[in-house]
Design an enzyme around this catalytic site. Structure first.
Site, PDB file in Angstrom:
ATOM      1  N   SER B  40       0.821  -1.214   0.000  1.00 52.30           N
ATOM      2  CA  SER B  40       0.000   0.000   0.000  1.00 52.30           C
ATOM      3  C   SER B  40       0.853   1.261   0.000  1.00 52.30           C
ATOM      4  O   SER B  40       0.484   2.273  -0.565  1.00 52.30           O
ATOM      5  CB  SER B  40      -0.913   0.026   1.231  1.00 52.30           C
ATOM      6  OG  SER B  40      -1.820  -1.040   1.194  1.00 52.30           O
ATOM      7  N   GLU B  61       2.279  -0.450  15.378  1.00 53.26           N
ATOM      8  CA  GLU B  61       2.807   0.865  15.004  1.00 53.26           C
ATOM      9  C   GLU B  61       3.509   1.564  16.165  1.00 53.26           C
ATOM     10  O   GLU B  61       4.472   2.313  15.956  1.00 53.26           O
ATOM     11  CB  GLU B  61       1.679   1.757  14.466  1.00 53.26           C
ATOM     12  CG  GLU B  61       1.057   1.268  13.169  1.00 53.26           C
ATOM     13  CD  GLU B  61      -0.042   0.219  13.383  1.00 53.26           C
ATOM     14  OE1 GLU B  61      -0.370  -0.082  14.560  1.00 53.26           O
ATOM     15  OE2 GLU B  61      -0.575  -0.301  12.378  1.00 53.26           O
ATOM     16  N   HIS B 112      -2.639   7.365   2.450  1.00 57.89           N
ATOM     17  CA  HIS B 112      -4.090   7.183   2.613  1.00 57.89           C
ATOM     18  C   HIS B 112      -4.696   8.222   3.552  1.00 57.89           C
ATOM     19  O   HIS B 112      -5.590   7.932   4.329  1.00 57.89           O
ATOM     20  CB  HIS B 112      -4.396   5.761   3.106  1.00 57.89           C
ATOM     21  CG  HIS B 112      -4.076   4.693   2.096  1.00 57.89           C
ATOM     22  ND1 HIS B 112      -2.839   4.558   1.517  1.00 57.89           N
ATOM     23  CD2 HIS B 112      -4.843   3.703   1.570  1.00 57.89           C
ATOM     24  CE1 HIS B 112      -2.850   3.539   0.680  1.00 57.89           C
ATOM     25  NE2 HIS B 112      -4.056   3.001   0.676  1.00 57.89           N
TER      26      HIS B 112
END
Lengths: 298, 317
Positions: B40, B61, B112
């Site tokens: 992505s 993360e 995104h």
């Protein structure tokens, strides 16, 4: 153009003359005095955990680490480097850093005062030598130590990364992300340690939110796990030697260190009450009477 | 005729991937980290070319941000890659303490972002990230306009000492910035000069602002279009010198009206040169599923919205 691999400075040598256990005991007594005097002077801070970790940090900085206090270097190339994740025990760390030559001992008097490099929780922001990361918001230090260990690996630097974490701190989920990561990426140049005193602010860790079988947990996450009495210098030195022998074998190494919060000051032991409370004038006097001044107060 | 013909249709995240690969060839101290979104984020090429310098972090993360911070100790320049939502809000305290406060040289690269993520909906369409990152002391915030500029920015931020938030997106979008147009961090670009109204835009909405300027020109309104690709540090001089000519401003961003480009510019106006300003931004709401075009239209971020805002602000001069 390809940049050359960052050069590794000549590795910091083992000190030729390492302090004897008796000498380490004497340093630890002074460090404990510093902790009491700093928290008393600031009328705030965290004496309990600091006292409990005094023996370990004295052993680390005066015997175990291959490091170069002066001149101080952020990258620590060619040196063993240490990260304190449970930043609230800054008094013990500051004392040990000063006593091992990172900055003037007199500066301990500025702890938690305005315009000081000795912030309530450690930080790089004020440029204090020996501190490579801000800590205080819990649960972040293991990830940072892993990153630094990976940097050493990429740089071909065979020195080690050490870290210290609170046991209550292990309730933070990021630790377990880091635990998985360390084993998956085979970070074997790291020795993490936990201050396993079973105390946290609200009470005993086993009551507040028990960690269960901590040894089995780390083992299940793929770590080499050792246990030791973190208040016995002889045991600390022997266990940390064993820990070092287990590095370089494809697994991260964890040392679970049994300690007593408040160690060395009778009325601060056996309770969580001294996690984050400074001693009064009278309490400080009582505490200092139990701790011989060996190297001279700041 | 526009001065900015459409050169291609490409996603800005591919600009990031291309920039990262080029950077990897140029600099051995650059390392890349990803939280299970290699495809992505278009980081595959870097991962393949430099497997030793690519660190897969899994869906974790918080740990990735800490590892990145640690890698700087030893001289690495870490680039983290995940969606904008997981690059900011999810890991805010990690960024705040271990990166920003600690002054670590980490490049947080976020794809995104905004409504144009599209069909995945509001959980992933973060509209608050610019504000979150702007508030952190010493954090640079960069929102490039197209594929080419995202590539340029990816390369440029390596030379900036300190933490950077680089925001880009998912959809194919007009490419209109020529690769030979110089990119300088912190320097806004006047893409079209005008005298009646200043259109300040960042990210995908720079293209919309160019379209709006053409629409306005049909009615004899001369709009200046400024690409504010660096929101922090803001190019205050460029902002003030534009409104010195035009006397009014529209700010255009794919972000909540609170905390983003519009507020950064409004703060400058309030302190230095009170100027009528209209916001083209999301009106303090969450997004929803839909195509990028549908969403920009529904949430008031399309070309006609910029045209209407320009007319409103012109009436306030």
């Amino acid at each position: 153009m390809m940049h050359a691999q960052r050069p590794v400075d000549g590795p910091a040598p083992l000190p030729t003359e390492r302090p004897s256990d008796q000498e380490l005991e004497r340093i630890a007594s002074q460090v404990r005095r510093d902790i009491i005097r700093m928290t008393h002077g600031a009328k705030s801070g965290h004496p309990g955990g600091s006292l409990g970790c005094a023996d370990f940090l004295v052993a680390l900085y005066f015997h175990i680490l291959r490091h170069q206090p002066n001149p101080w270097d952020m990258d620590g190339s060619g040196q063993d480097i240490f990260f304190l994740s449970n930043g609230h025990i800054s008094p013990v760390w500051y004392s040990v850093l000063a006593r091992s030559g990172y900055f003037p001992v007199a500066e301990l008097a500025t702890f938690r005062r305005i315009n000081s490099r000795l912030q309530g929780h450690p930080t790089t922001h004020e440029g204090l030598p020996g501190v490579r990361m801000a800590s205080g918001s819990l649960g972040q230090g293991l990830s940072v130590a892993l990153g630094a260990a990976l940097a050493k690996r990429l740089n071909g630097d065979d020195r080690l990364v050490y870290s210290l974490h609170g046991d209550g701190e292990l309730q933070e989920g990021q630790n377990w992300e880091a635990a998985i990561f360390a084993a998956a990426r085979k970070v074997d140049n790291l020795i993490a340690t936990v201050d396993w005193n079973n105390r946290q602010i609200d009470g005993d860790v086993s009551d507040v939110m028990t960690l269960g079988d901590l040894h089995a947990k780390w083992k299940a996450f793929g770590w080499e796990v050792l246990e030791m009495n973190g208040n016995d210098l002889t045991t600390i030195l022997a266990t940390m030697t064993e820990a070092r022998q287990r590095t370089g074998k494809g697994r991260p190494v964890m040392v679970l260190m049994r300690t007593e919060m408040g160690m060395g000051v009778d009325f601060m032991m056996g309770t969580h009450e001294w996690h984050g409370v400074a001693p009064s004038d009278e309490q400080a006097q009582r505490a200092l009477a139990q701790l011989p001044e060996t190297l001279g107060d700041y | 005729m526009t001065a900015y013909p459409v050169l291609d249709q490409k996603d800005t995240r591919s600009g990031f991937g291309a920039g990262l690969l080029e950077l990897g060839k140029k600099r051995a101290d650059v390392v890349a980290l990803c939280a299970d979104l290699t495809g992505s984020l278009k980081m595959d090429a870097f991962a393949e070319a430099f497997p030793d310098r690519f660190i897969q972090c899994g869906v974790a993360e918080a740990n990735m941000m800490g590892v990145a911070a640690g890698l700087t100790i030893g001289g690495k320049i870490p680039y983290t890659g995940t969606f904008a939502n997981f690059s900011t809000g999810r890991v805010y305290d990690q960024i705040r303490q271990s990166i920003a406060y600690a002054g670590k040289n980490v490049k947080i690269c976020a794809s995104h972002a905004g409504l144009t993520l599209g069909e995945d909906g509001a959980t992933h369409q973060i509209l608050e990230d610019i504000g979150l990152m702007r508030m952190l002391p010493d954090m640079a915030v960069v929102v490039p306009a197209d594929h080419n500029q995202t590539k340029q920015a990816t390369l440029a931020i390596a030379d900036h000492q300190g933490p950077v938030y680089l925001r880009f997106g998912r959809p194919k979008w007009p490419v209109f910035i020529p690769m030979d147009m110089p990119f300088e961090l912190g320097k806004a670009q006047v893409l079209v000069t005008g005298k009646d109204v200043s259109l300040f835009a960042c990210g995908h909405l720079v293209w919309k602002a160019l379209q709006a300027a053409e629409e306005l020109a049909k009615d004899g309104i001369s709009a200046e279009v400024i690409n504010v690709h660096t929101i922090k540090p803001l190019d205050v001089e460029a902002v003030l010198s534009s409104v010195a000519r035009t006397g009014c401003a529209v700010t255009c961003e794919e972000h909540n009206r609170h905390g983003g480009l519009g507020d950064a510019i409004a703060q400058t106006f309030a302190q230095q040169r009170p100027t009528p300003q209209e916001y083209v931004a999301v009106n303090d709401t969450f997004g929803e599923s839909g195509t990028p075009d549908q969403l920009l239209k529904k949430y008031g971020l399309d070309t006609p919205d910029i045209v209407a805002a320009a007319r409103r602000v012109l009436a306030r001069k």
